[in-house]
Structures are given as structure tokens and as C-alpha cells.
Write a protein that holds these residues in place. Sequence first.
Motif, PDB file in Angstrom:
ATOM      1  N   LEU A 120      -7.539  16.641  -5.428  1.00  0.00           N
ATOM      2  CA  LEU A 120      -8.087  15.640  -5.984  1.00  0.00           C
ATOM      3  C   LEU A 120      -8.519  14.973  -4.523  1.00  0.00           C
ATOM      4  CD1 LEU A 120      -5.319  14.926  -9.000  1.00  0.00           C
ATOM      5  CD2 LEU A 120      -7.803  16.437  -8.882  1.00  0.00           C
ATOM      6  N   ARG A 121      -9.859  13.549  -5.102  1.00  0.00           N
ATOM      7  CA  ARG A 121      -9.695  13.009  -4.347  1.00  0.00           C
ATOM      8  C   ARG A 121      -9.542  11.803  -4.207  1.00  0.00           C
ATOM      9  NH1 ARG A 121     -14.944  14.189  -7.575  1.00  0.00           N
ATOM     10  NH2 ARG A 121     -14.719  11.783  -8.509  1.00  0.00           N
ATOM     11  N   ASN A 122      -9.456  10.825  -3.341  1.00  0.00           N
ATOM     12  CA  ASN A 122      -8.550   9.796  -3.462  1.00  0.00           C
ATOM     13  C   ASN A 122      -8.814   8.611  -4.700  1.00  0.00           C
ATOM     14  OD1 ASN A 122      -7.389  10.757  -1.108  1.00  0.00           O
ATOM     15  ND2 ASN A 122      -7.731   9.242   0.235  1.00  0.00           N
ATOM     16  N   ASN A 123     -10.266   8.629  -4.687  1.00  0.00           N
ATOM     17  CA  ASN A 123     -10.590   7.397  -5.588  1.00  0.00           C
ATOM     18  C   ASN A 123     -10.214   8.040  -6.984  1.00  0.00           C
ATOM     19  OD1 ASN A 123     -12.229   9.441  -5.563  1.00  0.00           O
ATOM     20  ND2 ASN A 123     -13.953   8.227  -5.383  1.00  0.00           N
ATOM     21  N   SER A 124      -9.838   9.151  -7.223  1.00  0.00           N
ATOM     22  CA  SER A 124      -9.516  10.105  -8.415  1.00  0.00           C
ATOM     23  C   SER A 124      -8.260   9.735  -9.198  1.00  0.00           C
ATOM     24  CB  SER A 124      -9.754  10.908  -9.116  1.00  0.00           C
ATOM     25  OG  SER A 124      -8.975  12.114  -8.150  1.00  0.00           O
ATOM     26  N   LYS A 170       0.956  -1.034  -0.219  1.00  0.00           N
ATOM     27  CA  LYS A 170      -0.548   0.462   0.430  1.00  0.00           C
ATOM     28  C   LYS A 170       0.978   1.355  -0.362  1.00  0.00           C
ATOM     29  CE  LYS A 170      -4.328  -1.912   1.984  1.00  0.00           C
ATOM     30  NZ  LYS A 170      -4.680  -1.891   3.665  1.00  0.00           N
ATOM     31  N   LEU A 171       2.237   1.182  -0.044  1.00  0.00           N
ATOM     32  CA  LEU A 171       3.135   2.565  -0.625  1.00  0.00           C
ATOM     33  C   LEU A 171       2.844   3.594  -1.170  1.00  0.00           C
ATOM     34  CD1 LEU A 171       6.447   0.683  -0.432  1.00  0.00           C
ATOM     35  CD2 LEU A 171       5.388   2.144   1.103  1.00  0.00           C
ATOM     36  N   PRO A 172       1.877   3.009  -2.537  1.00  0.00           N
ATOM     37  CA  PRO A 172       1.369   3.821  -2.948  1.00  0.00           C
ATOM     38  C   PRO A 172      -0.111   4.944  -2.085  1.00  0.00           C
ATOM     39  CG  PRO A 172       1.732   2.318  -4.803  1.00  0.00           C
ATOM     40  CD  PRO A 172       1.823   2.011  -3.353  1.00  0.00           C
ATOM     41  N   HIS A 173      -0.737   4.460  -1.264  1.00  0.00           N
ATOM     42  CA  HIS A 173      -1.815   5.214  -1.171  1.00  0.00           C
ATOM     43  C   HIS A 173      -0.876   5.784  -0.045  1.00  0.00           C
ATOM     44  CE1 HIS A 173      -4.102   1.674  -2.757  1.00  0.00           C
ATOM     45  NE2 HIS A 173      -5.281   2.706  -3.002  1.00  0.00           N
ATOM     46  N   LYS A 174      -0.105   4.949   1.080  1.00  0.00           N
ATOM     47  CA  LYS A 174       0.674   6.014   2.032  1.00  0.00           C
ATOM     48  C   LYS A 174       1.678   7.127   2.098  1.00  0.00           C
ATOM     49  CE  LYS A 174       4.790   5.472   5.272  1.00  0.00           C
ATOM     50  NZ  LYS A 174       5.260   4.389   5.812  1.00  0.00           N
ATOM     51  N   THR A 175       2.149   7.090   0.093  1.00  0.00           N
ATOM     52  CA  THR A 175       2.837   8.123  -0.359  1.00  0.00           C
ATOM     53  C   THR A 175       2.060   9.376  -0.618  1.00  0.00           C
ATOM     54  OG1 THR A 175       3.898   7.036  -1.468  1.00  0.00           O
ATOM     55  CG2 THR A 175       4.475   9.030  -1.733  1.00  0.00           C
ATOM     56  N   ALA A 212      -1.169  10.150   1.063  1.00  0.00           N
ATOM     57  CA  ALA A 212      -1.372  10.336   2.483  1.00  0.00           C
ATOM     58  C   ALA A 212      -0.363  10.932   2.967  1.00  0.00           C
ATOM     59  CB  ALA A 212      -1.757   9.424   3.246  1.00  0.00           C
ATOM     60  N   PHE A 213       0.562  11.417   3.136  1.00  0.00           N
ATOM     61  CA  PHE A 213       1.571  12.106   3.484  1.00  0.00           C
ATOM     62  C   PHE A 213       1.870  12.935   2.784  1.00  0.00           C
ATOM     63  CE2 PHE A 213       6.455  12.455   1.482  1.00  0.00           C
ATOM     64  CZ  PHE A 213       6.471  13.572   2.697  1.00  0.00           C
ATOM     65  N   PHE A 214       2.082  13.114   1.903  1.00  0.00           N
ATOM     66  CA  PHE A 214       1.829  14.499   0.647  1.00  0.00           C
ATOM     67  C   PHE A 214       0.659  15.601   1.565  1.00  0.00           C
ATOM     68  CE2 PHE A 214       4.468  12.269  -2.292  1.00  0.00           C
ATOM     69  CZ  PHE A 214       5.935  13.701  -2.671  1.00  0.00           C
ATOM     70  N   LYS A 215      -0.456  14.800   1.440  1.00  0.00           N
ATOM     71  CA  LYS A 215      -1.230  15.124   2.207  1.00  0.00           C
ATOM     72  C   LYS A 215      -1.692  15.708   3.531  1.00  0.00           C
ATOM     73  CE  LYS A 215      -5.259  13.483  -0.581  1.00  0.00           C
ATOM     74  NZ  LYS A 215      -6.690  13.419  -0.910  1.00  0.00           N
ATOM     75  N   ALA A 216      -0.499  15.090   4.561  1.00  0.00           N
ATOM     76  CA  ALA A 216      -0.609  15.097   6.284  1.00  0.00           C
ATOM     77  C   ALA A 216       0.241  16.486   5.844  1.00  0.00           C
ATOM     78  CB  ALA A 216       0.095  13.658   6.404  1.00  0.00           C
TER      79      ALA A 216
END
Length: 255
Positions: free
Chosen positions: A179-183, A79-84, A86-90
Amino acid sequence: MGFVGIQTGFRSAGRRRSLRKTWMPSDRKGLQRLEESTGLAFRFIIGRTNDKSKMEELGKEVAEYDDFILLDIEEEYSKLPHKTLAFFKAAYALYDSDFYIKADDDIYLRPDRLSLLIAKERSHPQTYIGCMKKGPVFTNPKLKWYEPLSHLLGSEYFLHAYGPIYALSADVVASLVALRNNSFRMFSNEDVTIGAWMLAMNVNHEHNRNLCETSCSQTSIAVWDLPKCSGWRLKHTNQCTNSHSRLANCNLHYP
């Protein structure tokens, strides 16, 4: 000026100790002095796990060093792409920076030289800085970097930065945050995923070979062994340990 998020995991306590013994100060005052001298903030980035004992150990390390950002996302390699994302957003929400830098916890970094790179004047507001590469798409399921969505990519990857370290300007990160996550299309490999997003945006690809040196030099910014010793996960553990010991000696080159 810049925020550096060092991606780490629950099995990487040894790596974090190594970083704190080399280029990243282990005490809060030392880290603050580094941030003041370079204009760069540094934090380890980690998700969560359902393993209570691991979370307790992490809690102790957080309390001792106070150099983490905890993400509300499952910490898992797949899930590294999702974590990345999330990192940029945080990071964007917490730090007002010109650039946001993603780094792995198995590199040797020269913060002073990274600061000079980030501080350069650029005419393009949307910039993607990294050691750029292209190459064949991994279609063999037995390989570590196998890409299940290879049919969407063709036979060769597009130009994108190696994953151990790259930087996105604030304008780029602002677009990701909006952008929305699911996009987002998520590929198996995090560096390919980021590269795909950059292709969809009007960004300037800035290649810098000093971000992917394999040995210390007068110009190296980041030093790491890839793919020979990617993530230190090869069977030749001794080779990787010796390699890190060699990289640790890079601090002898500090002026």
C-alpha cells in the motif's frame, strides 16, 4: 524464521548497553549464535537526525556493534507510527521471515521462548500476535497518550496489542508494503495505529499474556513495566532504574 526490530532512539544508548549486557549479545559472533539457535534475527531500528554530533556518535556505535538498521526517516517520538511503517517495509525488503516482530528497547526478552511462540503452526496465514488490550480513548490534551483524532474512535479503543512488543506474519507485512504511505490513517499512538490497520485486514488476533509479564516466570516471553514505568520516562527515575536492574536478573532463569 523471524526478524526482531528493536525500536530505539538517540537518547537510548544506555538502554542499548543494558540489552547488550543481558539478553542480546554485544559481539557479532555471539549475536550470530543466538540467531542460529533461535531462528530469529535481531537489529536495533533507528531513524536519522539533523544533529551531526548525534549522527557521529551513532556511527561509532554502528561500527562497533554492527547491530543496527538505519531508516531514512526523522527520529522523533511524535512520528512513531511513520517509523513503524518504515521499519516493516525495510525489514520485509531485507529479511525473508515468517514473522516480523516490533519490540521496544526497554523490555527484557527471552529469545528462546519467543522463537517457540513464532514457530507454532497456525491455520490463519495473516496473524497479529500480541498482548491485547482495550480501554478508554485519551481525550485530554494534557495526557501523554492524548489522541487528537479521538472523534473518529469513540469512547473506547478497539482490541489491539500493547506497543512494547507484537508480531505480524509475513502475509500481513506484505499487504502493508504493497500500500502507498498516504493511504494509511495515522493516529497519534503507534500501537493504536497498528491496531487500526489490523482491523482493516483479515487478520487473526492472537492474544498472549506471556508477552506482557511484569516479572520473570517460567513462561514469560517479554517482561516490562507498563504503564507504571512506560518508556522509563516517568519522574521516578530511581524506580525505573531499579525495575530494570530487577529485570536484568531474569537471565538467571535461563536453563
